[in-house]
Design an enzyme around this catalytic site. Structure first.
Site, short mmCIF file in Angstrom:
data_model
loop_
_atom_site.label_atom_id
_atom_site.label_comp_id
_atom_site.label_asym_id
_atom_site.label_seq_id
_atom_site.Cartn_x
_atom_site.Cartn_y
_atom_site.Cartn_z
N ASP A 124 -16.88 4.84 12.30
CA ASP A 124 -15.54 4.62 12.75
C ASP A 124 -14.88 3.28 12.21
O ASP A 124 -13.75 3.33 12.07
CB ASP A 124 -15.49 4.70 14.25
N ASN A 161 -11.57 4.54 18.43
CA ASN A 161 -12.50 3.41 17.60
C ASN A 161 -11.62 3.09 16.26
O ASN A 161 -11.64 2.10 15.94
CB ASN A 161 -13.90 3.88 17.49
N LYS A 182 -27.61 3.68 1.98
CA LYS A 182 -27.68 3.86 0.96
C LYS A 182 -26.41 3.78 0.24
O LYS A 182 -26.28 4.09 -0.95
CB LYS A 182 -28.31 5.14 0.57
#
Length: 323
Positions: free
Chosen positions: A251, A43, A223
């Site tokens: 990823d 990935n 966040k």
């Protein structure tokens, strides 16, 4: 863009969509399934290539259909696969992930030949590692191999980015060779021995971990992220998107980060760009429900994702930060 080498895992991910993740002994009715070429290493290599870097992958695949699909996926993204070894001693890595209605997921990994990677893989790819601008590592291959790769890269002046995932204690001697440590909340808590309860506790954990490496990036999902170095600490709020699927967003962050660092982009700006890439990934990625047996990532889809690069730079210019 510069040269990025990713040493890590390749897995075929079986993605299952359901209202929730089942409890022990429970059976739920799902809404769809499909195959996605993955593994944290794979990935991250694809994402680094999508975001403009020249990327080579060091890994192993089995002599099976999954292995061929994993190789084809990397090549479609423009990733060099010459250092991916065909290993007939076991099957290719695979995983099963259940994604719930909120986009969160849980997964089980069967590593296969990924766990056969050893010192011989470092020896055969040493010139590739030493010629890279950035080496990206994770924990889905033997940790001793990860440590050897980091040492080889550091000795040549190659910048080492370690995504310490899944959450395992680092092997002895690894962290002194790491330039940038990337962890999420779970991994940050494990490495620090502390718990994240609010923004201040997250800042304290990042500051603690930064005593062991040049820089720490603590990702906090919705966040935002914290960057901590020896002399400074910053909190970058998250970009606001409607989350579809968080699988692979971490990823995407690491791959985009590596692409920027390889071309000499300063760390703070590279993290802003990577954050935008990760949130874009969480918003856009979703398997079709046609149960096709091909890998979901086609050349056209990758090119389409890559065209977002200019808009991501635009987001970076407007993103605030706070200490």
């Amino acid at each position: 863009m510069g040269k990025v080498v990713v040493l890590g895992s390749l897995h075929m991910d079986v993605m299952v969509y359901a209202p929730d993740r089942p409890r022990k002994g429970e059976t739920l009715r799902g809404s769809g399934w499909g195959l996605r070429c993955g593994g944290k290493g794979g990935n991250q290599a694809v994402q680094a290539a999508v975001h403009g870097a020249e990327v080579a992958m060091i890994s192993r695949v089995g002599d099976d259909d999954f292995g061929q699909q994993l190789l084809a996926n990397l090549r479609a993204a423009g990733v060099n696969t010459e250092a991916v070894l065909l290993d007939a001693s076991a099957g290719s890595g695979m995983s099963v992930a259940i994604v719930d209605e909120t986009g969160d997921y849980g997964a089980v990994i069967v590593s296969g030949v990924n766990m056969h990677m050893d010192a011989a893989d470092i020896d055969r790819t040493l010139p590739l590692i030493q010629a890279a601008d950035v080496l990206v590592l994770q924990y889905e291959v033997p940790l001793e191999t990860v440590a050897l790769a980091a040492q080889a890269a550091a000795s040549a002046g190659t910048q080492v980015v370690l995504n310490a995932a899944p959450a395992y204690p680092p092997p002895p001697g690894l962290l002194p060779y790491v330039d940038i440590l990337v962890v999420n909340e779970v991994e940050g808590e494990m490495l620090s021995g502390r718990t994240i309860t609010d923004r201040e506790s997250a800042l304290a954990i990042a500051e603690q971990l930064a005593q062991q490496v040049r820089a720490v990036i603590l990702t906090l999902g919705g966040k935002g992220a914290i960057i901590a170095t020896e002399g400074a600490i910053y909190h970058l709020p998250a970009y606001k998107v409607d989350v579809v699927d968080t699988h692979g967003a971490g990823d995407a962050f690491v791959g985009a980060l590596a692409s920027q660092l390889s071309s000499g982009i300063p760390l703070s700006r590279a993290v802003r760009y990577a954050s935008a890439a990760a949130r874009s990934c969480a918003r856009k990625l979703r398997l079709c429900q046609k149960k096709c047996r091909r890998c979901w990532r086609t050349r056209g889809a990758l090119r389409s994702h890559g065209t977002a690069q200019r808009s991501l730079y635009g987001l970076v210019k407007t993103q605030p930060s706070s200490v």
